[in-house]
Design a protein around this motif. Structure first.
Motif, PDB file in Angstrom:
ATOM      1  N   GLU A  40       0.781  -1.229   0.000  1.00  0.00           N
ATOM      2  CA  GLU A  40       0.000   0.000   0.000  1.00  0.00           C
ATOM      3  C   GLU A  40       0.811   1.276   0.000  1.00  0.00           C
ATOM      4  N   ARG A  41       1.982   1.197   0.660  1.00  0.00           N
ATOM      5  CA  ARG A  41       2.807   2.394   0.711  1.00  0.00           C
ATOM      6  C   ARG A  41       4.212   2.076   0.243  1.00  0.00           C
ATOM      7  N   THR A  42       4.893   3.137  -0.175  1.00  0.00           N
ATOM      8  CA  THR A  42       6.282   2.951  -0.565  1.00  0.00           C
ATOM      9  C   THR A  42       7.030   4.253  -0.279  1.00  0.00           C
ATOM     10  N   SER A  43       8.318   4.250  -0.528  1.00  0.00           N
ATOM     11  CA  SER A  43       9.136   5.440  -0.303  1.00  0.00           C
ATOM     12  C   SER A  43      10.017   5.641  -1.524  1.00  0.00           C
ATOM     13  N   SER A  44      10.621   6.810  -1.618  1.00  0.00           N
ATOM     14  CA  SER A  44      11.454   7.081  -2.787  1.00  0.00           C
ATOM     15  C   SER A  44      12.597   6.074  -2.888  1.00  0.00           C
ATOM     16  N   GLY A  45      13.093   5.631  -1.734  1.00  0.00           N
ATOM     17  CA  GLY A  45      14.190   4.659  -1.748  1.00  0.00           C
ATOM     18  C   GLY A  45      13.777   3.341  -2.376  1.00  0.00           C
ATOM     19  N   VAL A  46      12.660   2.813  -1.895  1.00  0.00           N
ATOM     20  CA  VAL A  46      12.179   1.511  -2.380  1.00  0.00           C
ATOM     21  C   VAL A  46      11.780   1.595  -3.854  1.00  0.00           C
ATOM     22  N   LEU A  47      11.011   2.611  -4.169  1.00  0.00           N
ATOM     23  CA  LEU A  47      10.510   2.752  -5.532  1.00  0.00           C
ATOM     24  C   LEU A  47      11.660   2.979  -6.514  1.00  0.00           C
ATOM     25  N   ALA A  48      12.614   3.801  -6.094  1.00  0.00           N
ATOM     26  CA  ALA A  48      13.752   4.097  -6.971  1.00  0.00           C
ATOM     27  C   ALA A  48      14.548   2.824  -7.243  1.00  0.00           C
ATOM     28  N   LYS A  49      14.728   2.030  -6.218  1.00  0.00           N
ATOM     29  CA  LYS A  49      15.467   0.790  -6.397  1.00  0.00           C
ATOM     30  C   LYS A  49      14.752  -0.101  -7.405  1.00  0.00           C
ATOM     31  N   GLU A  50      13.450  -0.236  -7.229  1.00  0.00           N
ATOM     32  CA  GLU A  50      12.646  -1.065  -8.126  1.00  0.00           C
ATOM     33  C   GLU A  50      12.713  -0.566  -9.576  1.00  0.00           C
ATOM     34  N   ALA A  51      12.741   0.753  -9.728  1.00  0.00           N
ATOM     35  CA  ALA A  51      12.750   1.319 -11.076  1.00  0.00           C
ATOM     36  C   ALA A  51      14.170   1.458 -11.623  1.00  0.00           C
ATOM     37  N   GLY A  52      15.143   1.178 -10.764  1.00  0.00           N
ATOM     38  CA  GLY A  52      16.533   1.240 -11.209  1.00  0.00           C
ATOM     39  C   GLY A  52      17.080   2.655 -11.353  1.00  0.00           C
ATOM     40  N   VAL A  53      16.647   3.575 -10.490  1.00  0.00           N
ATOM     41  CA  VAL A  53      17.182   4.939 -10.534  1.00  0.00           C
ATOM     42  C   VAL A  53      17.567   5.382  -9.129  1.00  0.00           C
ATOM     43  N   ASN A  54      18.112   6.568  -9.057  1.00  0.00           N
ATOM     44  CA  ASN A  54      18.569   7.149  -7.809  1.00  0.00           C
ATOM     45  C   ASN A  54      17.387   7.878  -7.140  1.00  0.00           C
ATOM     46  N   PRO A  55      17.236   7.715  -5.806  1.00  0.00           N
ATOM     47  CA  PRO A  55      16.069   8.262  -5.109  1.00  0.00           C
ATOM     48  C   PRO A  55      15.921   9.772  -5.254  1.00  0.00           C
ATOM     49  N   ALA A  56      17.029  10.471  -5.368  1.00  0.00           N
ATOM     50  CA  ALA A  56      16.951  11.931  -5.454  1.00  0.00           C
ATOM     51  C   ALA A  56      16.253  12.359  -6.740  1.00  0.00           C
ATOM     52  N   ILE A  57      16.592  11.698  -7.825  1.00  0.00           N
ATOM     53  CA  ILE A  57      15.980  12.096  -9.096  1.00  0.00           C
ATOM     54  C   ILE A  57      14.513  11.689  -9.128  1.00  0.00           C
ATOM     55  N   LEU A  58      14.202  10.625  -8.436  1.00  0.00           N
ATOM     56  CA  LEU A  58      12.794  10.232  -8.352  1.00  0.00           C
ATOM     57  C   LEU A  58      11.996  11.325  -7.635  1.00  0.00           C
ATOM     58  N   ARG A  59      12.507  11.771  -6.508  1.00  0.00           N
ATOM     59  CA  ARG A  59      11.774  12.816  -5.793  1.00  0.00           C
ATOM     60  C   ARG A  59      11.693  14.086  -6.623  1.00  0.00           C
ATOM     61  N   LYS A  60      12.793  14.403  -7.316  1.00  0.00           N
ATOM     62  CA  LYS A  60      12.779  15.585  -8.180  1.00  0.00           C
ATOM     63  C   LYS A  60      11.730  15.434  -9.280  1.00  0.00           C
ATOM     64  N   ASP A  61      11.697  14.273  -9.886  1.00  0.00           N
ATOM     65  CA  ASP A  61      10.704  14.026 -10.941  1.00  0.00           C
ATOM     66  C   ASP A  61       9.289  14.228 -10.394  1.00  0.00           C
ATOM     67  N   LEU A  62       9.017  13.607  -9.260  1.00  0.00           N
ATOM     68  CA  LEU A  62       7.674  13.700  -8.698  1.00  0.00           C
ATOM     69  C   LEU A  62       7.346  15.126  -8.300  1.00  0.00           C
ATOM     70  N   SER A  63       8.360  15.859  -7.856  1.00  0.00           N
ATOM     71  CA  SER A  63       8.098  17.238  -7.448  1.00  0.00           C
ATOM     72  C   SER A  63       7.687  18.075  -8.655  1.00  0.00           C
ATOM     73  N   LEU A  64       8.087  17.645  -9.860  1.00  0.00           N
ATOM     74  CA  LEU A  64       7.674  18.374 -11.063  1.00  0.00           C
ATOM     75  C   LEU A  64       6.178  18.221 -11.338  1.00  0.00           C
ATOM     76  N   LEU A  65       5.582  17.168 -10.805  1.00  0.00           N
ATOM     77  CA  LEU A  65       4.134  16.997 -10.994  1.00  0.00           C
ATOM     78  C   LEU A  65       3.348  17.537  -9.814  1.00  0.00           C
ATOM     79  N   GLY A  66       4.036  18.157  -8.869  1.00  0.00           N
ATOM     80  CA  GLY A  66       3.385  18.572  -7.639  1.00  0.00           C
ATOM     81  C   GLY A  66       3.713  17.540  -6.573  1.00  0.00           C
TER      82      GLY A  66
END
Lengths: 211, 211
Positions: A33-59
């Motif tokens: 049900e829940r996840t974090s930038s660390g877990v999701l980034a690992k699953e997607a094969g990227v760095n957590p910082a860029i994931l958060r940056k990407d998401l911040s672009l959508l609000g």
DNA sequence: AAGTGTGAACTTTTTCACAGCT
DNA sequence: AGCTGTGAAAAAGTTCACACTT
């Protein structure tokens, strides 16, 4: 949180968003049900910082100290990418590649519906491909209107590609995925993405020689 | 001119090099002997400055005030990309996509030879695809040795992809082009390029909604 | 005169690092 | 205490503009 939402997201961000979405769908499927930038980034094969940056672009859709709600975030990315709309796809070219693409499972999912397949060859016209029948390219305009096509996939030899792009533009189709191995002149207002298999192989060859 | 040649060229440069090469081949075919960054860049659909910058990364092969000799430059890019070597390709997966790829003209050109096609399905094993016969995935190691495969193309469902990547690594194949719609854990020393059709469509959808 | 090769400026993208919520 | 959201720094990539060669 009164969104900074830029007019248009960077191409690299879009690519990653589709990966996050895929990972989120996997989480949903397994009941997470829940996840974090660390877990999701690992699953997607990227760095957590860029994931958060990407998401911040959508609000902002996460909760500080907690993370993200899987379904909420997935829904939000879906909306951003326009995947809530219905996409009706025509495949131009009923050769091996065109036929393979028409049956490709990834196309069927996420609201992409292959509604027509067209070719010039009289050998192919009238033959069945899945539950479609190959129609003559000459009827392109008619088919686009009838099926309300909004995305075209070009799976024709290079020589034919340019004139088909122009014909598609003339009939109001603005989005094209092209497998033709050549650069195309893109009519104004049209978006063309190219997948170039020989380029891919050549780049592989370079890396292989390197090592 | 005692080359600055970097250990490895940027990915974006590699992609453009393949485009320059395609344009140069077209020039050769029509008997054009010389060209310039302006002309070549236009043909390849890029800006002349980046073209010169790209070429400068491989060392200097033009003549100031004059331009480039088409065959020389083509030859030089060919060498850089490793296209003078012989590439022997195995296709894993003999479904629609695998069969379409095995016949894809772009693969046959430039020294990429499809030497084997493999699948798990007993329905497909033994059937003919072009002038190849589908072999069982179980014989992967043997096929790789026999045909001296150095590039593999993965055209299998997502679930099978990871274990095949690992098997390829174990048998010394270091370069893979994957059509499996999921991120893969890449064994050390391996180069995997992914072509992800649903990602492409999703990005198109985004742009289509924008406009 | 023409067109390359390349430092320098600029732009875009990624990564860092930490303030700010929960 | 934990994890997001984001300015600021760093890195990567592109474009400019011009010195230099033929």
């Amino acid at each position: 949180m009164t969104e900074p939402e830029p007019r248009v997201l960077p191409e690299a961000t879009l690519t990653r968003l589709t990966q996050y979405l895929r990972a989120l769908n996997a989480f949903e499927a397994q009941g997470t049900e829940r996840t974090s930038s660390g877990v999701l980034a690992k699953e997607a094969g990227v760095n957590p910082a860029i994931l958060r940056k990407d998401l911040s672009l959508l609000g902002s859709y996460g909760t500080r100290g907690v993370g993200y709600v899987v379904t909420e975030l997935a829904e939000h990315i879906n909306r951003t990418l326009g995947l809530t709309k219905d996409w009706r796809v025509a495949i131009l070219g009923a050769g091996n590649l065109g036929r393979a693409l028409s049956g490709y499972a990834g196309f069927a999912s996420r609201g992409f519906k292959v509604r027509a397949i067209l070719d010039t060859s009289t050998n192919l016209i009238g033959s069945g491909v899945g539950d479609l029948v190959v129609e003559p390219i000459g009827t392109l305009g008619e088919v686009i209107r009838r099926e309300q096509i909004n995305i075209a996939v070009l799976a024709v030899p290079g020589e034919a590609a340019q004139e088909l792009i122009d014909a598609l533009a003339a009939h109001g189709v603005k989005s094209v995925l092209s497998f033709a191995p050549r650069p195309l002149r893109i009519p104004a207002g049209m978006i063309v993405r190219r997948v170039d298999l020989s380029t891919e192989l050549q780049i592989l060859a370079y890396h292989a020689v390197q090592s």
